[in-house]
Design a protein around this motif. Structure first.
Motif, short mmCIF file in Angstrom:
data_model
loop_
_atom_site.label_atom_id
_atom_site.label_comp_id
_atom_site.label_asym_id
_atom_site.label_seq_id
_atom_site.Cartn_x
_atom_site.Cartn_y
_atom_site.Cartn_z
N GLU A 28 3.74 5.77 -5.66
CA GLU A 28 3.53 5.80 -7.16
C GLU A 28 2.31 7.01 -7.41
OE1 GLU A 28 1.51 3.03 -9.50
OE2 GLU A 28 2.68 3.53 -11.49
N ALA A 29 1.19 7.24 -6.68
CA ALA A 29 0.05 8.06 -6.62
C ALA A 29 0.74 9.31 -6.40
CB ALA A 29 -0.78 7.85 -6.03
N LEU A 30 1.62 9.73 -5.74
CA LEU A 30 2.10 10.88 -5.25
C LEU A 30 3.19 11.47 -6.06
CD1 LEU A 30 1.47 10.83 -1.38
CD2 LEU A 30 -0.03 11.89 -3.02
N SER A 50 1.47 2.65 7.60
CA SER A 50 1.08 3.03 6.32
C SER A 50 0.68 4.45 6.29
CB SER A 50 0.42 1.95 5.52
OG SER A 50 -0.66 1.94 6.28
N MET A 51 -0.14 4.95 7.24
CA MET A 51 -0.83 6.28 7.26
C MET A 51 0.15 7.17 7.51
SD MET A 51 -4.00 5.70 6.51
CE MET A 51 -5.76 4.73 6.59
N ALA A 98 0.82 -1.33 -0.08
CA ALA A 98 -0.21 0.07 -0.04
C ALA A 98 0.76 1.25 0.00
CB ALA A 98 -0.99 0.22 1.19
N VAL A 99 2.02 1.20 0.84
CA VAL A 99 2.95 2.26 0.65
C VAL A 99 3.57 2.60 -0.27
CG1 VAL A 99 4.91 3.33 1.63
CG2 VAL A 99 3.48 2.19 3.22
N ARG A 112 2.05 2.08 -3.37
CA ARG A 112 0.96 2.21 -4.38
C ARG A 112 0.82 3.76 -3.99
NH1 ARG A 112 -5.39 0.27 -3.83
NH2 ARG A 112 -5.94 1.73 -5.53
N THR A 113 0.85 4.02 -3.03
CA THR A 113 0.54 5.65 -2.56
C THR A 113 1.93 6.41 -3.24
OG1 THR A 113 -0.59 5.06 -0.76
CG2 THR A 113 0.08 7.29 -0.66
N ALA A 163 2.00 7.57 4.24
CA ALA A 163 1.40 8.67 3.27
C ALA A 163 1.30 9.81 3.56
CB ALA A 163 -0.37 7.87 3.46
N ILE A 164 1.09 10.23 4.73
CA ILE A 164 1.17 11.86 5.09
C ILE A 164 2.76 12.38 4.88
CG2 ILE A 164 1.03 13.33 7.08
CD1 ILE A 164 -1.29 11.59 8.12
N SER A 195 1.92 -1.04 -8.69
CA SER A 195 3.14 0.04 -8.56
C SER A 195 4.61 -0.44 -8.56
CB SER A 195 2.70 0.88 -7.32
OG SER A 195 2.76 0.20 -6.20
#
Lengths: 268, 268
Positions: free
Chosen positions: A137-139, A247-248, A131-132, A134-135, A251-252, A164
């Motif tokens: 890549e998004a950012l 993981s949160m 998940a990290v 994936r995020t 993300a931040i 990702s």
């Protein structure tokens, strides 16, 4: 395409081993992907596909996609549905599988000293790791450094990452300390996330230019050894710090590294 | 404490139903918690504990904690390990279980018009729902509005939330539309997250004062109906938008709502 009908075939036995065993992945420099979406992503991104396997049922259902994947694979086999069941890691298998080559990048190739990287120390849960990434890549994060913890090339991490990991540059290392020191020598700034409220606030530090932010293990955070190499930074919170999971927090942290206002400051 | 040795006991049958069945939870206004940490959290936060169950093995191991929980429960029972096995939802059960009352709050009680809330529309995965509420608590969000999707009172959501659902004010509704309209009438600003890059950037909108930010379903995002009531906002990304999942988008949204710089602007 050639056929494999026996679950005892050596190629099938190898694929099952690669799917289930991190040390075998490391030795063979291969990882296992399952499912139409992930295998098509591998073909689309030009990841070297060592071997592809498709069941008869999959071919009937997804002929065009399978042709696309098979064309880009070094070798491709049609397999019986029984062989497909042996290969399947998930309950509702689509009968589409690839062995892909683990990319080998030197530290210098993998880490651009002007980029923004997330480093993950000893993350235990493959779903978190995926998940990290994936995020990331998004950012638009430049890449991830992964040290210890679960294997990022496991099928579970690959599924959580939703492709990702095929696109985001990943550098795996057994020695995060050495990697970080070399990055610092090349002019990069090193930060490590900590719940310590006396650390510098993530909103108040300069994360422009080349930077690596380290996120630690789910239970224990960043190790003392790594923390001593980095500037500690913290996510200021109005609530209960122990409620922010790895993981949160990642993300931040990545969002703050890439936050539009910050990048503007640097003229990017 | 009285004893229950038979797995066929009515109280045990009720608890198993409550654990497994969302409609039964709604009807009885009870939810099921399992494990030392969650049950102790319920006792610590003063959540009304309708019934507590402890196995003989658990009592030998965690006597002090069990005394603490039992004192605060309306009724408490020692149960045989066989009954404990029947109650257990997790593989490695600790033999500690509570039925707690679902708090009933009116919309006006639950939603302070000066607060900052996250609204979750039709979230399907209880792990996502729990993780978002856990992060909401960490960041100091005032509460969560939950409409549709999976049941926030399911054991899986409770586990993922790690006790935050006992502390964070939750308002569940079947009519998000009506809830949002009433909040708007009370002066609150309404935002809805969308991947549409033409929407207002989350870094450039004013989220001070009373605000609700809606996060949509994992696959389809916020519904058209809800989007039409809210100001659309987007998380500007340098990477691939489709890679940002609902819980990560929620984490970044809540972080921006509570980000220190923003709150300072408002003198808070």
């Amino acid at each position: 395409m050639n056929r494999i009908d026996s679950p005892g075939n050596e190629k099938i036995k190898l694929a099952v081993k690669i799917a289930g065993d991190a040390s075998r992945r490391k030795k063979e420099k291969l990882f296992f992907l399952e499912g139409l979406r992930l295998c098509r992503d591998a073909a689309l991104t030009g990841s070297p596909i060592h071997t592809a396997f498709f069941t008869d049922s999959a071919l009937r259902k997804n002929g065009d996609d399978i042709a696309f994947i098979a064309e880009r694979a070094q070798r491709a086999f049609l397999v019986s549905d029984a062989v497909g069941e042996k290969l399947a890691c998930t309950g509702s298998s689509q009968g589409i599988f690839c062995l892909c080559e683990i990319p080998e990048r030197s530290r210098e190739e993998a880490l651009d000293p002007t980029g923004a990287y997330i480093a993950l120390e000893n993350i235990q849960d493959p779903a978190n790791l995926g998940a990290v990434c994936r995020t990331a890549e998004a950012l638009g994060i430049s890449g991830a450094v992964v040290c210890g913890g679960c294997d990022i090339y496991s099928p579970k991490a690959q599924r959580a990452a939703m492709g990702s990991l095929l696109r985001l540059p990943i550098f795996t290392t057994d020695d995060l300390c050495e990697t970080l020191l070399s990055c610092r020598e090349r002019g990069m700034k090193l930060f490590a996330a900590t719940p310590d409220s006396t650390a510098a606030k993530i909103t108040e530090i300069d994360m422009n230019g080349g930077v690596i932010a380290v996120i630690g293990n789910e239970g224990n955070g960043v190790s003392e050894e790594i923390l001593s190499l980095c500037r500690p930074m913290t996510i200021p919170m109005l609530g209960r710090a122990e409620s922010l999971n790895a993981s949160m927090a990642a993300a931040i942290t990545m969002w703050e590294m890439m936050r539009p206002g910050r990048q503007d400051d640097n003229g990017q």
